[in-house]
Design an enzyme around this catalytic site. Structure first.
Site, PDB file in Angstrom:
ATOM      1  N   ASN A  15      -5.041 -14.215 -51.269  1.00 29.80           N
ATOM      2  CA  ASN A  15      -5.762 -15.463 -51.420  1.00 29.80           C
ATOM      3  C   ASN A  15      -5.627 -16.399 -50.233  1.00 29.80           C
ATOM      4  O   ASN A  15      -6.526 -17.128 -49.883  1.00 29.80           O
ATOM      5  CB  ASN A  15      -5.179 -16.199 -52.640  1.00 29.80           C
ATOM      6  CG  ASN A  15      -6.224 -16.302 -53.740  1.00 29.80           C
ATOM      7  OD1 ASN A  15      -7.388 -16.010 -53.505  1.00 29.80           O
ATOM      8  ND2 ASN A  15      -5.807 -16.718 -54.921  1.00 29.80           N
ATOM      9  N   LYS A  48      -6.945   1.818 -22.381  1.00 26.43           N
ATOM     10  CA  LYS A  48      -8.056   0.859 -22.359  1.00 26.43           C
ATOM     11  C   LYS A  48      -7.998  -0.148 -23.508  1.00 26.43           C
ATOM     12  O   LYS A  48      -8.736  -1.122 -23.509  1.00 26.43           O
ATOM     13  CB  LYS A  48      -9.390   1.622 -22.423  1.00 26.43           C
ATOM     14  CG  LYS A  48      -9.650   2.296 -23.774  1.00 26.43           C
ATOM     15  CD  LYS A  48     -11.019   2.970 -23.831  1.00 26.43           C
ATOM     16  CE  LYS A  48     -11.197   3.647 -25.198  1.00 26.43           C
ATOM     17  NZ  LYS A  48     -12.404   4.443 -25.313  1.00 26.43           N
ATOM     18  N   LYS A  94     -18.632  11.105 -29.201  1.00 24.14           N
ATOM     19  CA  LYS A  94     -18.221  11.076 -30.597  1.00 24.14           C
ATOM     20  C   LYS A  94     -19.387  11.287 -31.559  1.00 24.14           C
ATOM     21  O   LYS A  94     -19.175  11.684 -32.687  1.00 24.14           O
ATOM     22  CB  LYS A  94     -17.416   9.840 -30.949  1.00 24.14           C
ATOM     23  CG  LYS A  94     -17.802   8.532 -30.358  1.00 24.14           C
ATOM     24  CD  LYS A  94     -16.561   7.636 -30.536  1.00 24.14           C
ATOM     25  CE  LYS A  94     -16.851   6.197 -30.804  1.00 24.14           C
ATOM     26  NZ  LYS A  94     -15.603   5.444 -30.966  1.00 24.14           N
ATOM     27  N   ARG A 143      -6.624   4.048 -37.013  1.00 20.27           N
ATOM     28  CA  ARG A 143      -6.534   2.658 -37.460  1.00 20.27           C
ATOM     29  C   ARG A 143      -7.865   1.920 -37.296  1.00 20.27           C
ATOM     30  O   ARG A 143      -7.913   0.784 -36.806  1.00 20.27           O
ATOM     31  CB  ARG A 143      -5.404   1.932 -36.746  1.00 20.27           C
ATOM     32  CG  ARG A 143      -5.465   1.988 -35.222  1.00 20.27           C
ATOM     33  CD  ARG A 143      -4.352   1.112 -34.636  1.00 20.27           C
ATOM     34  NE  ARG A 143      -4.296   1.254 -33.188  1.00 20.27           N
ATOM     35  CZ  ARG A 143      -3.576   0.488 -32.393  1.00 20.27           C
ATOM     36  NH1 ARG A 143      -2.816  -0.459 -32.891  1.00 20.27           N
ATOM     37  NH2 ARG A 143      -3.577   0.667 -31.096  1.00 20.27           N
ATOM     38  N   ASP A 203     -13.534  11.804 -34.251  1.00 13.50           N
ATOM     39  CA  ASP A 203     -13.399  10.362 -34.069  1.00 13.50           C
ATOM     40  C   ASP A 203     -13.598   9.662 -35.403  1.00 13.50           C
ATOM     41  O   ASP A 203     -13.974  10.275 -36.390  1.00 13.50           O
ATOM     42  CB  ASP A 203     -14.339   9.847 -32.976  1.00 13.50           C
ATOM     43  CG  ASP A 203     -13.594   8.843 -32.083  1.00 13.50           C
ATOM     44  OD1 ASP A 203     -12.663   8.187 -32.594  1.00 13.50           O
ATOM     45  OD2 ASP A 203     -13.922   8.733 -30.897  1.00 13.50           O
ATOM     46  N   GLU A 204     -13.320   8.347 -35.400  1.00  9.52           N
ATOM     47  CA  GLU A 204     -13.286   7.631 -36.685  1.00  9.52           C
ATOM     48  C   GLU A 204     -14.628   7.636 -37.396  1.00  9.52           C
ATOM     49  O   GLU A 204     -14.669   7.637 -38.618  1.00  9.52           O
ATOM     50  CB  GLU A 204     -12.763   6.200 -36.483  1.00  9.52           C
ATOM     51  CG  GLU A 204     -13.728   5.195 -35.858  1.00  9.52           C
ATOM     52  CD  GLU A 204     -13.913   5.366 -34.356  1.00  9.52           C
ATOM     53  OE1 GLU A 204     -13.195   6.211 -33.777  1.00  9.52           O
ATOM     54  OE2 GLU A 204     -14.754   4.688 -33.765  1.00  9.52           O
ATOM     55  N   HIS A 246      -2.357   5.757 -35.054  1.00 12.78           N
ATOM     56  CA  HIS A 246      -2.596   5.262 -33.699  1.00 12.78           C
ATOM     57  C   HIS A 246      -1.842   3.947 -33.538  1.00 12.78           C
ATOM     58  O   HIS A 246      -1.958   3.067 -34.376  1.00 12.78           O
ATOM     59  CB  HIS A 246      -4.093   5.040 -33.477  1.00 12.78           C
ATOM     60  CG  HIS A 246      -4.855   6.323 -33.439  1.00 12.78           C
ATOM     61  ND1 HIS A 246      -5.498   6.758 -32.325  1.00 12.78           N
ATOM     62  CD2 HIS A 246      -5.023   7.285 -34.370  1.00 12.78           C
ATOM     63  CE1 HIS A 246      -6.068   7.939 -32.571  1.00 12.78           C
ATOM     64  NE2 HIS A 246      -5.798   8.276 -33.816  1.00 12.78           N
TER      65      HIS A 246
END
Lengths: 496, 139, 298
Positions: free
Chosen positions: A135, A345, A189, A306, A215-216, A338
């Site tokens: 909250n 980078k 990706k 992440r 990749d994500e 990660h």
């Protein structure tokens, strides 16, 4: 200097808790008077402690703001309610017990808040976070709020299973010891067909990487259905295993729209003999815990990307520090996460990153303000999480990576493998040779920080792909100031 | 082919002096070093034959090198690997492992595919050398 | 292999000796051990020889590692183990052994109980000693000609081989009674030929033993009263004529018993006010209560 900073703040206020009948008179009462500011409170060993960075609105008292955070993250609402009197309310009230001005940051304060263990459901990150961050982050009297660190009692830690494999068992399963593991994210990706995608996996693994990775945002799109990817990837993994005699893996991303679909993808990955599956942080804490349990049951390593964390971890004044996310994920039970590269980078101050790595890997974290660790945290033998360093790193930085991150991590060279001028296999070989040479030199007693470039140059004499890699990326660095930097810097101590 | 198990398989074969330096690193960390050999280097063959017990409480790498030379005398035609064990709490496993001897010719592995339902393929990795009985595989 | 460019054309021995820190070790030896003049002289000689060997090695005048194995002969308690410890340190400082530790063993550590037991046992000890010095006390027990099935012979063979082929890796010191070592070398000429330095440890003079006793007491915050020292000198004279006298070791044992008697004496009078001196001091009576005196009277 902003306006708030000009108002002197008293952070050493005595307890102002109203007691007896007056406490429950209807109406609005300051949080610090309701019992949410208890400067004399000594946290119990079984309390969960949270440390927030609060930036009160102009004119808002810092202690009242801290008390409000304690109240809103535990029992309070905006007005007095008589139903409090039906409960052991003093026990359930979170207590702000300490407020410190942040060094060098006027208008910001560190507020320490203790929560009784009974406020939380065992083994549930969802319940924990619903309380602690549920909250308060939108609370009007605060300009900004950041959860900096948490201390978990051993009693609470023991209600989580933690990582199924963790660092040691993962190494045993893969039969890989004494060096960081090597990986690469398949690039581009998006857009590769399953068949083309598998080619990248095969070349990289054959060349010397231990892992490749989805990749994500590779899930199941029109250009590549997930089953295509899984089938071709496992062909590639098995082929690479046969030509190298070494165990290989690829993180098959099972992130999907529903839990049912995630389980289906995980089952298929298992049927195909994959050693590892992958999920994204965005699937949510409950889904992560579920997949961790599934992985333990099915001998699978769980890799966590992440994805999305930068939206709330990066800014220093608002959000959640990644060290807290690291703690939650160790409890939730992911095997890989990660955690930054320092030299690559993506955002990553060296001190902060060391703090994350320590949280993931050590059995005990002593207080280390310089690394952003505010609490002494025992982990009660909960398995360690393997940190993954990924994003803009290349073979020429191997000495820095090994020195900064140590050997228990996965180094992911995506572009640094696939972008090699002589091809993917050459890129993989360059990374593996650079890595083995560096570990070998370190163990042989050489100073890799100073001699690193020479060690790489020597290895490049017998490894053409490494020479090509060093030439290609020799000057690539990402030298920007970090936004998430330490508040405490060591001062030069004067002795004698 | 060249099997790339172990920490240093991508480097040129190590000299005994180089091996000794790695062993000394392990001994100074308090790890026990042991030697194992096999002629079945399947990636999931975890239990290679032990050449004696792990060597505890050594101060100098020469003791390990003595055993390595002895082991090579008997099993120089096979794979020999050196592993270092860390008994400290929270690890209690291998810390470093690398190959210190290889057969003159490494025949490698065959990948067998069994077609299953749909497009599912079941894979089996078979060492080419495994057709022969143990002890005669690299003759 | 020697790099031609690194071979020095001249050296200054002072730099060499100071660089290696040998003088500190020799000074430590002087401090640790009372008397033992001939032994100390011998150790200095060996240290000088080793220093020159090192210089010769540096200048490329020495091909192989010289044989450095030694034998220390003498009665028990004459300081052999202590000197061996210092010798390990000298060898280490001069770069003849890599680590400089001492592994001290007897027959039981090397020789097994059943067939196939000895070789691994001996090898394990050798491996632990590598990089340092292996000190084999009462080495002649390895050889038991009266028992033709004795496993000691196996240990001897392994030892001889390692002493010959791994001179870079360890130095072996064989120790024991002079006469028995002589017999041992006669029946095992392989050992004699591999030993470069013999050091003989003479028994201590009575006066030296008394000084040793005082040093031992001082290290434990005790002292003799004047009468006690006189009594102890007499004690030494008598004890030396009895069997099983083992020099410094017998002195240590005698002092342990005297401390026991002193404690008994002090506890006998619980109400007495005691000073630190009272508690530190051994009195004449604490010494004269020894059985060594009663035996002569009877």
């Amino acid at each position: 200097m902003n306006e708030a900073a000009k108002i002197p703040q008293d952070t050493h206020q005595k307890s102002q808790t109203v007691r007896g009948k007056a406490r429950y008179q209807s109406g609005v009462m300051e949080y610090r008077k309701m019992g949410y500011w208890e400067p004399d409170y000594v946290p119990k060993d079984t309390d969960i402690i949270a440390m927030f960075r609060i930036s009160p609105q102009d004119g808002v008292d810092a202690v009242e703001a801290a008390a409000a955070v304690a109240g809103e993250s535990s029992t309070a609402t905006w007005t007095v309610v008589w139903t409090d009197r039906l409960t052991a309310t003093e026990k359930y009230r979170a207590k702000a017990y300490r407020v410190d001005p942040v060094p060098g940051a006027p208008g910001q304060f560190f507020a320490y808040i203790a929560y009784d263990l009974d406020l939380f459901e065992a083994g549930s990150i969802a319940n924990l976070t619903a309380s602690i961050i549920g909250n308060v982050f939108g609370f009007k009297p605060l300009k900004a709020l950041r959860l900096e660190d948490m201390r978990f009692p051993v009693a609470y830690i023991k209600t989580f299973q933690g990582p199924s494999t963790g660092i040691v068992v993962e190494r045993e399963r893969l039969d890989k010891f004494g060096r960081p593991l090597l990986g690469a994210t398949v690039k581009p990706k998006l857009g590769l067909s399953g068949r083309n995608y598998g080619r990248v996996v095969y070349e990289a693994l054959k060349g010397g990487l231990d892992f490749t990775k989805d990749d994500e945002n590779i899930n199941s799109q029109s250009f590549m259905h997930w089953r295509e990817r899984f089938l071709y990837c496992m062909e590639a993994v098995n082929r690479a295993q046969a030509v190298t005699g070494e165990i290989k893996g690829t993180y098959l991303n099972i992130t999907a729209g529903t839990m049912e679909e995630m389980y289906a993808r995980a089952e298929f990955a298992k049927q195909l003999g994959s050693t590892i599956v992958m999920i994204d942080l965005v699937i949510g804490y409950t889904a992560i815990q579920s997949m961790s349990h599934w992985c333990r049951k099915n001998d699978m390593i769980l890799h966590l990307h992440r994805a999305g964390h930068g939206t709330y971890t990066r800014q220093k004044t608002h959000g959640i520090s990644f060290r807290v996310i690291s703690k939650w994920m160790r409890l939730a039970g992911v095997d890989h996460i990660h955690a930054g590269t320092v030299v690559g980078k993506l955002e990553g101050d060296p001190n902060m990153t060391k703090g994350f790595y320590d949280i993931l890997r050590l059995d005990h974290n002593p207080i280390n303000l310089q690394h952003g660790i505010f609490f002494d945290q025992p982990w009660a033998s909960l398995n360690a999480v393997m940190p993954v360093a990924s994003g803009g790193i290349h073979a020429g930085q191997m000495h820095q990576l090994l020195d900064l991150l140590g050997e228990d991590c996965v180094l992911q060279f995506g572009g640094g493998t696939i972008g090699h001028p002589a091809g993917i296999q050459a890129g993989a070989t360059a990374n593996r040779v650079a890595l083995e040479s560096m570990v070998f030199a370190r163990n042989s007693g050489r100073n890799i920080v100073e001699e690193g470039p020479q060690i790489l140059a020597d290895a490049a004499k017998f490894c053409l792909p490494l020479r090509q890699a060093l030439d290609t990326w020799k000057d690539v660095t990402f030298d920007y100031a970090s936004t998430d930097s330490p508040d405490f810097v060591p001062s030069v101590a004067v002795s004698n | 082919m060249r099997i790339t198990q172990g920490a240093f398989s991508f480097l040129p074969d190590l000299t005994d002096d180089q091996i000794a330096a790695q062993v000394q690193y392990c001994l100074e960390k308090g790890w026990a070093v042991n030697l194992e050999y096999t002629d079945d280097p399947h990636p999931r063959n975890t239990y290679w034959e032990m050449w004696g017990l792990p060597m505890f409480d050594l101060k100098d790498a020469a003791g390990v090198l003595l055993e390595l030379k002895e082991c090579r005398k008997h099993f120089g035609d096979r794979y020999i690997r050196l592993s270092a064990f860390d008994a400290s709490h929270g690890w209690e496993s291998v810390r470093l492992s690398f190959i210190v001897n290889r057969p003159a010719n490494e025949p490698g592995f065959k990948l067998q595919r069994t077609e299953m339902e749909g497009r599912h393929v079941q894979y089996t990795t078979v060492p080419y050398s495994a057709d022969k009985p143990e002890g005669q595989r690299y003759k | 292999m020697l790099d031609e460019t690194l071979v020095p054309t001249s050296v200054r021995l002072r730099d060499e000796i100071e660089g290696a820190g040998i003088n500190e070790v020799l000074a430590q030896l002087d401090e640790d051990l009372i008397g033992l003049k001939p032994v100390k002289t011998r150790i200095r000689e060996i240290a000088s020889l080793l220093l020159i060997e090192r210089v010769r090695q540096k200048m490329g005048l020495l091909g192989d590692t010289p044989t450095l194995h030694m034998s220390f002969t003498g009665n028990p308690g004459t300081g052999k183990t202590t000197v061996a410890l210092r010798m390990a340190s000298i060898l280490h400082k001069l770069g003849f052994v890599r680590r400089g530790h001492l592994v001290s063993v007897t027959r039981d550590d090397l020789v097994g109980q059943y067939i196939g037991h000895t070789a691994p046992k001996t090898k394990e000890i050798l491996k632990k000693a590598m990089g340092g010095v292996l000190f084999i006390d009462e080495a002649y027990y390895l050889y038991r000609p009266e028992n033709e099935r004795d496993y000691g012979q196996e240990a001897i063979e392994i030892l001889l081989q390692v002493m010959e082929t791994q001179r870079d890796d360890l130095v072996v010191i064989l120790a024991g009674y002079g006469d028995r070592m002589e017999k041992f070398f006669t029946s095992n000429p392989g050992f004699r030929s591999r030993i470069a330095h013999h050091v003989d440890f003479p028994d201590y003079e009575e006066k030296e033993l008394g000084d040793i006793a005082e040093l031992m007491l001082k290290q434990q915050n005790y002292q003799f009263s004047e009468g006690a020292r006189r009594a102890f000198d007499e004690y030494i004279h008598l004890r030396k004529q009895q069997p099983l006298f083992s020099n410094a070791r017998s002195i240590r044992n005698a002092l342990d018993r005297a401390r026991l008697r002193q404690a008994n004496r002090l506890v006998a009078d619980l109400d007495r006010e005691l000073t630190a001196t009272d508690i530190m001091t051994l009195e004449e009576s604490d010494i004269r209560a020894s059985r060594v005196f009663s035996k002569t009277e009877s």
